[in-house]
Scaffold this active site. Structure first.
Site, PDB file in Angstrom:
ATOM      1  N   GLU A  41      26.028  26.397  11.977  1.00  0.00           N
ATOM      2  CA  GLU A  41      24.863  27.030  11.372  1.00  0.00           C
ATOM      3  C   GLU A  41      25.054  28.538  11.538  1.00  0.00           C
ATOM      4  OE1 GLU A  41      21.069  25.865  13.026  1.00  0.00           O
ATOM      5  OE2 GLU A  41      20.016  27.289  11.727  1.00  0.00           O
ATOM      6  N   ARG A 266      29.675  17.935  24.786  1.00  0.00           N
ATOM      7  CA  ARG A 266      29.899  19.352  24.521  1.00  0.00           C
ATOM      8  C   ARG A 266      30.556  20.021  25.723  1.00  0.00           C
ATOM      9  NH1 ARG A 266      25.448  21.359  21.918  1.00  0.00           N
ATOM     10  NH2 ARG A 266      25.720  23.486  22.580  1.00  0.00           N
ATOM     11  N   LYS A 276      23.512  29.558  21.362  1.00  0.00           N
ATOM     12  CA  LYS A 276      23.382  30.755  20.527  1.00  0.00           C
ATOM     13  C   LYS A 276      22.058  31.455  20.752  1.00  0.00           C
ATOM     14  CE  LYS A 276      24.915  28.467  16.897  1.00  0.00           C
ATOM     15  NZ  LYS A 276      25.259  28.124  15.506  1.00  0.00           N
TER      16      LYS A 276
HETATM   17  P1  ATP Z   1      24.198  26.221  20.114  1.00  0.00           P
HETATM   18  O1  ATP Z   1      23.693  25.100  20.954  1.00  0.00           O
HETATM   19  O2  ATP Z   1      25.107  27.159  20.813  1.00  0.00           O
HETATM   20  O3  ATP Z   1      23.138  26.941  19.362  1.00  0.00           O
HETATM   21  P2  ATP Z   1      24.702  24.620  17.911  1.00  0.00           P
HETATM   22  O4  ATP Z   1      25.064  23.222  18.185  1.00  0.00           O
HETATM   23  O5  ATP Z   1      23.317  24.848  17.490  1.00  0.00           O
HETATM   24  O6  ATP Z   1      25.137  25.527  19.090  1.00  0.00           O
HETATM   25  P3  ATP Z   1      26.044  24.722  15.441  1.00  0.00           P
HETATM   26  O7  ATP Z   1      26.340  25.901  14.609  1.00  0.00           O
HETATM   27  O8  ATP Z   1      25.087  23.729  14.929  1.00  0.00           O
HETATM   28  O9  ATP Z   1      25.617  25.269  16.839  1.00  0.00           O
HETATM   29  O10 ATP Z   1      27.396  24.017  15.881  1.00  0.00           O
HETATM   30  C1  ATP Z   1      28.471  23.740  15.024  1.00  0.00           C
HETATM   31  C2  ATP Z   1      29.286  22.649  15.634  1.00  0.00           C
HETATM   32  O11 ATP Z   1      29.773  23.041  16.903  1.00  0.00           O
HETATM   33  C3  ATP Z   1      28.467  21.395  15.842  1.00  0.00           C
HETATM   34  O12 ATP Z   1      29.220  20.290  15.389  1.00  0.00           O
HETATM   35  C4  ATP Z   1      28.249  21.343  17.325  1.00  0.00           C
HETATM   36  O13 ATP Z   1      28.147  20.031  17.755  1.00  0.00           O
HETATM   37  C5  ATP Z   1      29.498  22.049  17.858  1.00  0.00           C
HETATM   38  N1  ATP Z   1      29.221  22.652  19.161  1.00  0.00           N
HETATM   39  C6  ATP Z   1      28.252  23.536  19.464  1.00  0.00           C
HETATM   40  N2  ATP Z   1      28.275  23.837  20.786  1.00  0.00           N
HETATM   41  C7  ATP Z   1      29.293  23.125  21.327  1.00  0.00           C
HETATM   42  C8  ATP Z   1      29.833  22.993  22.650  1.00  0.00           C
HETATM   43  N3  ATP Z   1      29.322  23.667  23.683  1.00  0.00           N
HETATM   44  N4  ATP Z   1      30.886  22.169  22.831  1.00  0.00           N
HETATM   45  C9  ATP Z   1      31.415  21.512  21.788  1.00  0.00           C
HETATM   46  N5  ATP Z   1      30.962  21.583  20.535  1.00  0.00           N
HETATM   47  C10 ATP Z   1      29.913  22.380  20.291  1.00  0.00           C
HETATM   48 MG    MG Z   2      23.099  22.856  16.096  1.00  0.00          MG
END
Ligand code: ATP
Ligand code: MG
Length: 568
Positions: A41, A266, A276
């Site tokens: 995102e 994760r 984020k």
């Molecule tokens: P955040 O929790 O940091 O805001 P998010 O999951 O909201 O991260 P996205 O942009 O939706 O961020 O993530 C894109 C991809 O990265 C998704 O498939 C998510 O599962 C993966 N992802 C995000 N954080 C991690 C992590 N700490 N370890 C592994 N994969 C991750």
């Molecule tokens: Mg997300």
């Protein structure tokens, strides 16, 4: 597909995701295709957790001769910005992956998604609900109590079609109505209790501008975007496990291509936060100097700090994938980087906190060019000349007036080796009369020890680095410590947040370090080992030709002991 060099790290290790893919291939699913995607995102910069997901998705595709898409999950117009889109593209490329022409945006599918919503209504699988957000929450029930059906649940198909069209036309206020899936208000999975599929948000979108005032929810947009792109394996993190039944329900009801969602744990790292939202807070509240501050766990921060893409890819391969959440030590990442830089980085001598040393028996106007090895691990890197003269600088901490028991470096009357130069003996200590601070040492050298070799088998216990005063450059160095004092920054006293664990001393900048002359022309992006001090790189933003600024990428740990053993 990029990053072929360390494709192996992933290839040799099996994991539960590969086992699922192998089974699917054996059963002839998806015509033998493997197609993954990385779906960020664009509401912030990518962090090292995202790198794990990027490496996993691209490596799976590479290993099975498949494809991997980069898709921006841009369904929330309020939090998303073009700056983030650009940074994400740059970071993925920097990591060494290429999505070729497969760069997509969920917003490109808004028309199709809307058609799918109409179709669900026609199948009596979705309805427009006028309950407020609070009422919807009330009606939802709890884990132990079933929910209550919305009074709008049994609207006719015609009425629902009419209302959704009018929602799209902008006739209703934000949040006054939502489109909901018609599933089961008694489902043990709360997400299946008629979840929202579309909401009204009168907000322009960075790509579709004013075209839409209704936006699809994540659960609706995500599975259908996967389906539209022909994804076969939709790999995501564990927190989406509960969303899987909804992912499957939507695709089954619409009878469209149905990827398999697979969840993995994760990445969590010690002494930092990987969210984020929190990273944005650190930026906005000026705890750091931006998303690319070298202390940040963002890819842009790690890049500016001097980490290599290979070290991050190898790290992601090494930690593997599992179904169980764990917290990884930062050292795992650093050790890999040390190994890599030890082989690649040329050595230089830089005195971080200078103490002047005058060699009293060395001629006043003489300069000698001594030979220093560029990389003892790689003889093809050759040698360079370092000038030696009567006045030099050594590290303040390499001198102790009253040496403690295990201190083997310079002290009054004691002899040490200046690396690549001579043995020197401390004869006199000069101090500031007022403060008592040591301001200069007066030493003598033994001309017979040129190059640092002892002519008579005489042993010295310490070897220290130095620079010639006249032939050195004044530079800034930035030394970093973790951004948070606690291993787990979320561990707080009651009423406090992770911010109470911020390390006030995470950055130390020394503005008057002295670097050997050859670093005057150090270029951005070239990494060096400063002997005994760690690996450093020119800061790409703040360094100028007047004042060079070096970031410490990582410290050395014990390698100096080994060097001493070799040269002693
Ligand atoms: P955040 O929790 O940091 O805001 P998010 O999951 O909201 O991260 P996205 O942009 O939706 O961020 O993530 C894109 C991809 O990265 C998704 O498939 C998510 O599962 C993966 N992802 C995000 N954080 C991690 C992590 N700490 N370890 C592994 N994969 C991750
Ligand atoms: Mg997300």
């Amino acid at each position: 597909m990029g990053a072929l060099t360390d494709k192996k790290t992933m290839e040799n290790k099996t994991n539960f995701i590969k086992e699922i893919i192998d089974r699917d291939l054996k059963e002839g699913k998806n015509g033998g295709r493997v197609h993954t995607r990385f779906p960020p995102e664009p509401n912030g910069y990518l962090h090292i957790g995202h790198a794990k997901s990027i490496c996993l998705n691209f490596a799976l595709a590479a290993e099975y001769n498949g494809l991997c898409n980069l898709r921006f999950d841009d369904t929330n117009p309020t939090k998303e910005e073009a700056e983030y889109v650009e940074s994400i593209k740059e970071d993925v490329k920097w990591l060494g992956f290429d999505c070729e022409e497969r760069l997509f945006y969920a917003s490109d599918y808004f028309d199709k998604l809307y058609e799918y919503a109409l179709e669900l209504i026609k199948k009596e699988k979705a309805y427009v609900c006028d309950l407020s957000a609070d009422e919807i929450r009330e009606y939802r029930g709890t884990l132990t109590a079933p929910g209550k059906e919305s009074p709008y649940r049994n609207r006719t198909i015609e009425e629902n079609l009419d209302l959704l069209k009018r929602m799209k036309a902008g006739e209703f206020e934000d949040a006054s109505r939502v489109l909901r899936a018609k599933i089961d208000m008694a489902s043990p999975n709360l997400l299946m209790r008629d979840p929202a599929l579309y909401r009204i948000r009168k907000e322009p979108h960075q790509r579709t501008k004013d075209k839409w005032c209704i936006y699809p929810m994540y659960d609706f947009a995500h599975c259908l975007s996967d389906s539209i792109e022909g994804i076969t394996h939709s790999v995501c993190t564990l927190e989406f496990e509960n969303n899987r039944p909804l992912y499957d329900w939507i695709l089954d009801e619409l009878k469209v291509h149905h990827p398999r969602q697979i969840e993995f744990a994760r990445l969590n790292l010690v002494h930092t936060v990987l969210s984020k939202r929190k990273l944005l807070e650190l930026v906005n509240e000026k705890y750091v100097a931006g998303w690319d501050d070298p202390r940040m766990p963002t890819l842009s921060g790690l890049r500016r700090r001097g980490f290599t893409p290979a070290s991050i890819r190898n790290f992601c391969g090494r930690i593997g994938v599992s179904k169980v959440n764990s917290i990884i030590d930062f050292g795992v990442l650093e050790n890999g980087l040390r190994e890599e830089l030890n082989k690649k980085a040329e050595r230089r001598m830089v005195v971080l906190r200078p103490l002047k040393v005058t060699i009293t028996n060395y001629p006043e106007n003489k300069t000698e060019e001594l030979t220093a090895v560029n990389n003892p691990e790689d003889s093809s890197k050759g040698t360079r000349k370092v000038p030696f003269s009567r006045e030099i600088y050594i590290e303040k901490e390499d001198f102790q007036e009253t040496p403690h028991k295990k201190f083997f470096r310079l002290a009054p009357g004691r002899e040490v080796r200046l690396r690549y130069a001579y043995f020197i003996t401390c004869q006199e200590v000069i101090k500031d009369k007022k403060t008592g601070e040591v301001t200069e040492l007066r030493c003598t050298y033994d001309p017979a020890t040129k190059g640092g070799d002892s002519p008579d088998g005489r042993k010295v216990k310490g070897t220290i680095h130095w620079v010639s005063a006249e032939h050195s450059e004044k530079v800034s160095v930035r030394l970093y410590d973790p951004l948070f004092t606690k291993r787990n920054p979320e561990e707080t006293k009651e009423g406090q947040t992770y911010k109470s664990n911020i390390n006030p001393d995470s950055l130390e900048e020394i503005k008057s370090s002295r670097a050997e002359q050859s670093l005057k022309t150090a270029e951005k992006g070239v990494r060096y080992q400063f002997e005994r001090q760690g690996y450093f790189v020119v800061d790409p933003k703040d360094s100028s030709s007047e004042q060079k600024v070096f970031n410490r990428i990582v410290s050395l740990r014990d390698t100096w002991k080994k060097i001493e053993a070799k040269t002693a």
